[in-house]
Design a protein around this motif. Structure first.
Motif, PDB file in Angstrom:
ATOM      1  N   ILE A  80       0.750  -1.323  -0.006  1.00 25.77           N
ATOM      2  CA  ILE A  80       0.181  -0.061   0.178  1.00 25.77           C
ATOM      3  C   ILE A  80       0.872   1.199   0.065  1.00 25.77           C
ATOM      4  O   ILE A  80       0.513   2.301  -0.548  1.00 25.77           O
ATOM      5  CB  ILE A  80      -0.925  -0.293   1.146  1.00 25.77           C
ATOM      6  N   SER A  81       2.188   1.251   0.575  1.00 24.77           N
ATOM      7  CA  SER A  81       2.891   2.574   0.750  1.00 24.77           C
ATOM      8  C   SER A  81       3.194   2.699  -0.785  1.00 24.77           C
ATOM      9  O   SER A  81       3.308   4.045  -1.011  1.00 24.77           O
ATOM     10  CB  SER A  81       4.221   2.380   1.615  1.00 24.77           C
ATOM     11  N   ARG A 421      -1.213  -7.545   5.411  1.00 30.91           N
ATOM     12  CA  ARG A 421      -2.579  -8.092   4.894  1.00 30.91           C
ATOM     13  C   ARG A 421      -2.566  -9.425   4.363  1.00 30.91           C
ATOM     14  O   ARG A 421      -3.668 -10.056   4.742  1.00 30.91           O
ATOM     15  CB  ARG A 421      -2.685  -7.118   3.323  1.00 30.91           C
TER      16      ARG A 421
END
Length: 435
Positions: A80-81, A421
């Motif tokens: 996500i980063s 995740r």
């Protein structure tokens, strides 16, 4: 009548070609060669040639991913980063005062990010190391050959490549990478890569020894103070990881905290003794150039502190505020000479937080994997990230081209081994124990 055999269907033939291991290996070599040979390609073919190659590689990588999508493990990927930082850079085109330039530079950023994601998805870490080793061996040998030709045989610079012909004076040399700092950084990444090859016995012993000597010679001949600092950081990190792997697993977290405290203390001491360190590294003139550039950048950051001036990557020389900064310093630069400040300057505080989170998360994940996993190949992403993070204090290489692609590849490899995740998904699907 017996049915005649059908002719091969085109999609199936395409899948056989673009989904084969041999094709992905060849495409990986082409991607890494293009990323690290950007200066050489620009010097010989110009931007049209380079962009044509990059577009072709992106197209081939997209087709290859499509044909292999069912066999790839996408869980927890991409981090996500990466999505947040790249997304914010893309959004910044709406307030940039150079919209067309920002759009083209964001596309360039996305292209190398996609190529880095592709390599990390289709190749194991040791395969990435081997491909990178093959490319860097060729580029470093080419660099030494051209430096010998320029500095010893002809005694004239090769201007279009940026080679100044100073090999007779033991450097600084530039090779096919344009500047001594670029050569030093790439040689240091090569040294780490060749060492991993050697210790994993991925190449013949003689080839491994030759490669390590070659990379070490290029690091020394570059005479780059920035590289020497990054080399010291990588050396300390390697020793720390070796020590951690010998500690009992149940007490390793205490040692990790101790090392974190020591690192923070070392950074504070280095900052307090920065004048002496600069003197020891003989980097006074380079530091003055950087300091004057940073001061001017800081003046203009106040105008757009939250969102920045819009993403451009490598600075456009004739466009404000980059033109104003270079005019004030009287020493034109193509970057902010500090990746962290450069990100703050271009995409503001939000972009700076996203960028530091990207590097920080990738470094923490890769560090934990390197300290816990048995295979020495896990050292590669951790040490490369240490080098990139350290070099980013004095260069903006990590924001474009091969530096950006390396960051993406290391971040992906770290996320593949340690994704929150994926861990959350496993927890949700795990059977509930009977009460």
């Amino acid at each position: 009548m017996s049915e005649q055999p059908r002719r091969p269907i085109v999609p199936h033939a395409v899948q056989e070609l673009f989904g084969s291991a041999r094709f992905t290996a060849a495409l990986t070599l082409a991607i890494i060669g293009t990323a690290f040979g950007t200066h050489l390609l620009l010097s010989t073919m110009g931007w049209p040639g380079l962009l044509g190659i990059v577009c072709g590689l992106v197209t081939l990588a997209a087709i290859s991913l499509t044909t292999r999508r069912a066999s790839l493990d996408w869980r927890g990927l991409p981090p996500i980063s990466i999505i947040v930082f790249v997304g914010w850079c893309a959004i910044s085109v709406f307030w940039s005062n150079t919209t067309l330039t920002s759009v083209s530079r964001v596309l360039y950023l996305l292209a190398f990010a996609f190529l880095g994601v592709y390599v990390a998805l289709v190749r194991d870490t040791i395969q990435v190391v081997r491909s990178l080793g093959d490319v860097l061996r060729l580029l470093l040998v080419t660099s030494i050959v051209l430096e010998v030709l320029s500095g010893l045989l002809l005694d004239v610079p090769i201007s279009f490549l940026g080679i100044q012909g100073d090999l007779a004076d033991l450097g600084p040399i530039q090779g096919v990478f344009g500047t001594r700092n670029e050569l030093g950084l790439i040689s240091l990444v090569a040294l780490i890569t060749f060492a991993i090859e050697f210790f994993t016995r991925s190449v013949p012993r003689g080839m491994g020894q030759f490669s390590i000597v070659l990379a070490s010679a290029c690091v020394l001949l570059s005479r780059s103070p920035v590289t020497l600092g990054a080399f010291a950081a990588a050396g300390v990190a390697a020793l720390a990881l070796i020590g951690l792997r010998r500690v009992a697993a149940d007490s390793r977290w205490l040692w990790q905290l101790g090392l974190l405290g020591a690192a923070v203390l070392g950074a504070v001491v280095a900052w307090l003794a920065r004048s002496r360190l600069i003197e020891l590294l003989n980097a006074g003139s380079e530091f003055e150039v950087r300091l004057s550039t940073w001061r001017e950048m800081w003046r203009y950051m106040g105008a757009n502190p939250l969102q920045g001036w819009g993403w451009v990557g490598e600075w456009p020389m004739s466009t404000p505020p980059y033109f104003w900064v270079n005019l004030a310093t009287r020493r034109p630069q193509s970057s902010g000479l500090n990746a962290y400040l450069d990100v703050y300057f271009q995409v503001g505080l939000i972009g700076f937080i996203a960028f530091t989170a990207l590097i920080g998360l990738a470094l923490v994940r890769s560090w934990l994997l390197a300290s816990e996993k048995r295979s020495v190949v896990y050292f590669w992403p951790a040490l490369v990230l240490v080098v990139l993070a350290a070099t980013s204090i004095a260069e903006s290489t990590v924001l474009v081209g091969y530096g950006w692609m390396l960051l993406i590849m290391c971040s992906m490899k770290a996320s593949q081994g340690m994704s929150w995740r994926d861990a959350l998904r496993r927890h949700e699907h795990s059977p509930v124990p009977n009460e």
